[in-house]
Design a protein around this motif. Structure first.
Motif, PDB file in Angstrom:
ATOM      1  N   MET A  69     -12.512  -2.082  -8.301  1.00 13.77           N
ATOM      2  CA  MET A  69     -11.197  -1.590  -8.707  1.00 13.77           C
ATOM      3  C   MET A  69     -10.167  -2.058  -7.674  1.00 13.77           C
ATOM      4  N   PRO A  70      -9.093  -2.674  -8.129  1.00 17.13           N
ATOM      5  CA  PRO A  70      -8.095  -3.191  -7.182  1.00 17.13           C
ATOM      6  C   PRO A  70      -7.372  -2.058  -6.449  1.00 17.13           C
ATOM      7  N   SER A  71      -6.982  -2.358  -5.230  1.00 17.65           N
ATOM      8  CA  SER A  71      -6.241  -1.385  -4.426  1.00 17.65           C
ATOM      9  C   SER A  71      -4.836  -1.190  -4.989  1.00 17.65           C
ATOM     10  N   ASP A  72      -4.221  -0.065  -4.604  1.00 22.54           N
ATOM     11  CA  ASP A  72      -2.836   0.190  -5.008  1.00 22.54           C
ATOM     12  C   ASP A  72      -1.912  -0.891  -4.457  1.00 22.54           C
ATOM     13  N   ALA A  73      -2.173  -1.319  -3.216  1.00 24.97           N
ATOM     14  CA  ALA A  73      -1.322  -2.346  -2.607  1.00 24.97           C
ATOM     15  C   ALA A  73      -1.418  -3.658  -3.383  1.00 24.97           C
ATOM     16  N   LEU A  74      -2.610  -4.000  -3.853  1.00 23.98           N
ATOM     17  CA  LEU A  74      -2.760  -5.227  -4.649  1.00 23.98           C
ATOM     18  C   LEU A  74      -2.021  -5.075  -5.975  1.00 23.98           C
ATOM     19  N   ARG A  75      -2.165  -3.946  -6.631  1.00 23.51           N
ATOM     20  CA  ARG A  75      -1.451  -3.741  -7.898  1.00 23.51           C
ATOM     21  C   ARG A  75       0.052  -3.878  -7.704  1.00 23.51           C
ATOM     22  N   ARG A  76       0.563  -3.319  -6.599  1.00 22.32           N
ATOM     23  CA  ARG A  76       2.006  -3.437  -6.328  1.00 22.32           C
ATOM     24  C   ARG A  76       2.398  -4.890  -6.086  1.00 22.32           C
ATOM     25  N   ALA A  77       1.574  -5.610  -5.320  1.00 24.04           N
ATOM     26  CA  ALA A  77       1.881  -7.020  -5.041  1.00 24.04           C
ATOM     27  C   ALA A  77       1.917  -7.848  -6.320  1.00 24.04           C
ATOM     28  N   LEU A  78       1.134  -7.430  -7.304  1.00 23.82           N
ATOM     29  CA  LEU A  78       1.097  -8.156  -8.580  1.00 23.82           C
ATOM     30  C   LEU A  78       2.209  -7.749  -9.537  1.00 23.82           C
ATOM     31  N   THR A  79       2.788  -6.554  -9.347  1.00 23.10           N
ATOM     32  CA  THR A  79       3.720  -6.047 -10.353  1.00 23.10           C
ATOM     33  C   THR A  79       5.101  -5.661  -9.831  1.00 23.10           C
ATOM     34  N   ASP A  80       5.272  -5.504  -8.531  1.00 23.89           N
ATOM     35  CA  ASP A  80       6.580  -5.122  -8.001  1.00 23.89           C
ATOM     36  C   ASP A  80       7.644  -6.145  -8.411  1.00 23.89           C
ATOM     37  N   PRO A  81       8.903  -5.692  -8.499  1.00 26.32           N
ATOM     38  CA  PRO A  81       9.985  -6.648  -8.767  1.00 26.32           C
ATOM     39  C   PRO A  81      10.023  -7.720  -7.685  1.00 26.32           C
ATOM     40  N   GLY A  82      10.364  -8.910  -8.100  1.00 28.70           N
ATOM     41  CA  GLY A  82      10.419 -10.043  -7.172  1.00 28.70           C
ATOM     42  C   GLY A  82      10.141 -11.314  -7.934  1.00 28.70           C
ATOM     43  N   PRO A  83       9.336 -12.196  -7.357  1.00 27.56           N
ATOM     44  CA  PRO A  83       9.000 -13.433  -8.071  1.00 27.56           C
ATOM     45  C   PRO A  83       8.337 -13.126  -9.415  1.00 27.56           C
ATOM     46  N   ARG A  84       8.458 -14.063 -10.333  1.00 24.41           N
ATOM     47  CA  ARG A  84       7.904 -13.848 -11.674  1.00 24.41           C
ATOM     48  C   ARG A  84       6.418 -13.513 -11.600  1.00 24.41           C
ATOM     49  N   PRO A  85       5.920 -12.776 -12.591  1.00 23.86           N
ATOM     50  CA  PRO A  85       4.497 -12.408 -12.603  1.00 23.86           C
ATOM     51  C   PRO A  85       3.593 -13.635 -12.744  1.00 23.86           C
ATOM     52  N   LEU A  86       2.382 -13.487 -12.260  1.00 20.31           N
ATOM     53  CA  LEU A  86       1.385 -14.548 -12.388  1.00 20.31           C
ATOM     54  C   LEU A  86       0.861 -14.604 -13.822  1.00 20.31           C
ATOM     55  N   PRO A  87       0.299 -15.750 -14.222  1.00 22.07           N
ATOM     56  CA  PRO A  87      -0.386 -15.790 -15.512  1.00 22.07           C
ATOM     57  C   PRO A  87      -1.464 -14.699 -15.544  1.00 22.07           C
ATOM     58  N   ALA A  88      -1.679 -14.112 -16.713  1.00 20.82           N
ATOM     59  CA  ALA A  88      -2.598 -12.978 -16.837  1.00 20.82           C
ATOM     60  C   ALA A  88      -3.995 -13.287 -16.291  1.00 20.82           C
ATOM     61  N   PRO A 119      -3.576  -8.025  -0.706  1.00 18.35           N
ATOM     62  CA  PRO A 119      -2.238  -7.924  -1.309  1.00 18.35           C
ATOM     63  C   PRO A 119      -1.301  -9.049  -0.862  1.00 18.35           C
ATOM     64  N   ARG A 120      -1.380  -9.442   0.405  1.00 22.75           N
ATOM     65  CA  ARG A 120      -0.519 -10.525   0.888  1.00 22.75           C
ATOM     66  C   ARG A 120      -0.802 -11.816   0.136  1.00 22.75           C
ATOM     67  N   LEU A 121      -2.061 -12.064  -0.197  1.00 20.47           N
ATOM     68  CA  LEU A 121      -2.407 -13.261  -0.959  1.00 20.47           C
ATOM     69  C   LEU A 121      -1.741 -13.226  -2.329  1.00 20.47           C
ATOM     70  N   ALA A 122      -1.815 -12.089  -3.006  1.00 18.97           N
ATOM     71  CA  ALA A 122      -1.179 -11.973  -4.326  1.00 18.97           C
ATOM     72  C   ALA A 122       0.325 -12.217  -4.229  1.00 18.97           C
ATOM     73  N   ALA A 123       0.953 -11.670  -3.201  1.00 20.26           N
ATOM     74  CA  ALA A 123       2.394 -11.868  -3.020  1.00 20.26           C
ATOM     75  C   ALA A 123       2.704 -13.344  -2.760  1.00 20.26           C
ATOM     76  N   HIS A 124       1.885 -13.981  -1.932  1.00 22.33           N
ATOM     77  CA  HIS A 124       2.083 -15.408  -1.649  1.00 22.33           C
ATOM     78  C   HIS A 124       1.948 -16.238  -2.930  1.00 22.33           C
ATOM     79  N   LEU A 125       0.923 -15.946  -3.704  1.00 19.86           N
ATOM     80  CA  LEU A 125       0.706 -16.711  -4.931  1.00 19.86           C
ATOM     81  C   LEU A 125       1.851 -16.521  -5.916  1.00 19.86           C
ATOM     82  N   ARG A 126       2.400 -15.320  -5.983  1.00 21.04           N
ATOM     83  CA  ARG A 126       3.573 -15.106  -6.848  1.00 21.04           C
ATOM     84  C   ARG A 126       4.757 -15.944  -6.384  1.00 21.04           C
ATOM     85  N   ALA A 127       4.972 -16.007  -5.069  1.00 19.98           N
ATOM     86  CA  ALA A 127       6.099 -16.781  -4.542  1.00 19.98           C
ATOM     87  C   ALA A 127       5.951 -18.264  -4.863  1.00 19.98           C
ATOM     88  N   VAL A 128       4.764 -18.804  -4.650  1.00 20.17           N
ATOM     89  CA  VAL A 128       4.543 -20.230  -4.910  1.00 20.17           C
ATOM     90  C   VAL A 128       4.603 -20.505  -6.418  1.00 20.17           C
TER      91      VAL A 128
END
Length: 194
Positions: free
Chosen positions: A1-20, A33-42
């Motif tokens: 089960m993903p952590s809350d921090a990972l869920r936030r990194a994937l869904t918080d406002p900011g860069p567009r969402p990743l492909p599903a 979570p930092r990885l998810a945020a980085h991937l959203r930025a790129v």
């Protein structure tokens, strides 16, 4: 089960969402979570580069789905090598490619985990170059050799003069680089480990 921090990194406002599919992979891995945020930025920068190339160089053969997925997963191997999120290292490249292939991701989409840092290698095409460029420009890093390869590909596809292509690419990279502080702040808001 993903952590809350990972869920936030994937869904918080900011860069567009990743492909599903990319988001599901990160959740399945309970990725940092930092990885998810980085991937959203790129991924966000890659989408901007795709829009720019489609508008200016419509003759360029690009697999937009592959570029977007590649940008969204290029560093997925850092889920296995989280030390490379805050320090140097390249073990994540082959590890990420293997991870994606083991999970059934086809080669045309998985290859970016290997190619994003090897843009000088023979056989690297436009799709790979766009992911590599997005992975640099998101943080305002300009790499002349990489940009020259992109210019060559765009000039060959369009028949435009290299100088003209260079000027346009330089402008779009400057525009994208101007948003780097916001993307860096977004990434830094999430922990390396959950």
């Amino acid at each position: 089960m993903p952590s809350d921090a990972l869920r936030r990194a994937l869904t918080d406002p900011g860069p567009r969402p990743l492909p599903a599919e990319a988001a599901r992979l990160l959740e399945d891995l309970d990725a940092p979570p930092r990885l998810a945020a980085h991937l959203r930025a790129v991924h966000d920068v890659a989408a901007e580069l795709l829009a720019w190339t489609a508008g200016r160089y419509p003759a360029l053969a690009v697999d937009a789905e592959a570029v977007l997925f590649g940008a969204a997963t290029h560093d997925i191997g850092k889920a296995l090598h989280p030390e490379e999120l805050s320090g140097p290292g390249s073990r994540h490249e082959e590890a990420g490619h293997a991870l994606l292939r083991e999970r059934g991701v086809e080669e045309r989409l998985a290859r970016f985990a290997r190619t994003h840092a090897s843009w000088e290698a023979p056989g690297i095409g436009a799709d790979d170059l766009l992911v590599s460029l997005a992975d640099k420009v998101w943080k305002a890093k300009r790499v002349p050799g990489l940009e020259e390869r992109v210019v060559d590909v765009l000039a060959a596809a369009s028949g435009a003069e290299r100088w003209e292509v260079f000027m346009g690419l330089d402008d779009v990279c400057d525009r994208l680089a101007a948003g780097a502080d916001g993307r860096l702040a977004f990434q830094a808001a999430y922990p390396v480990v959950a």
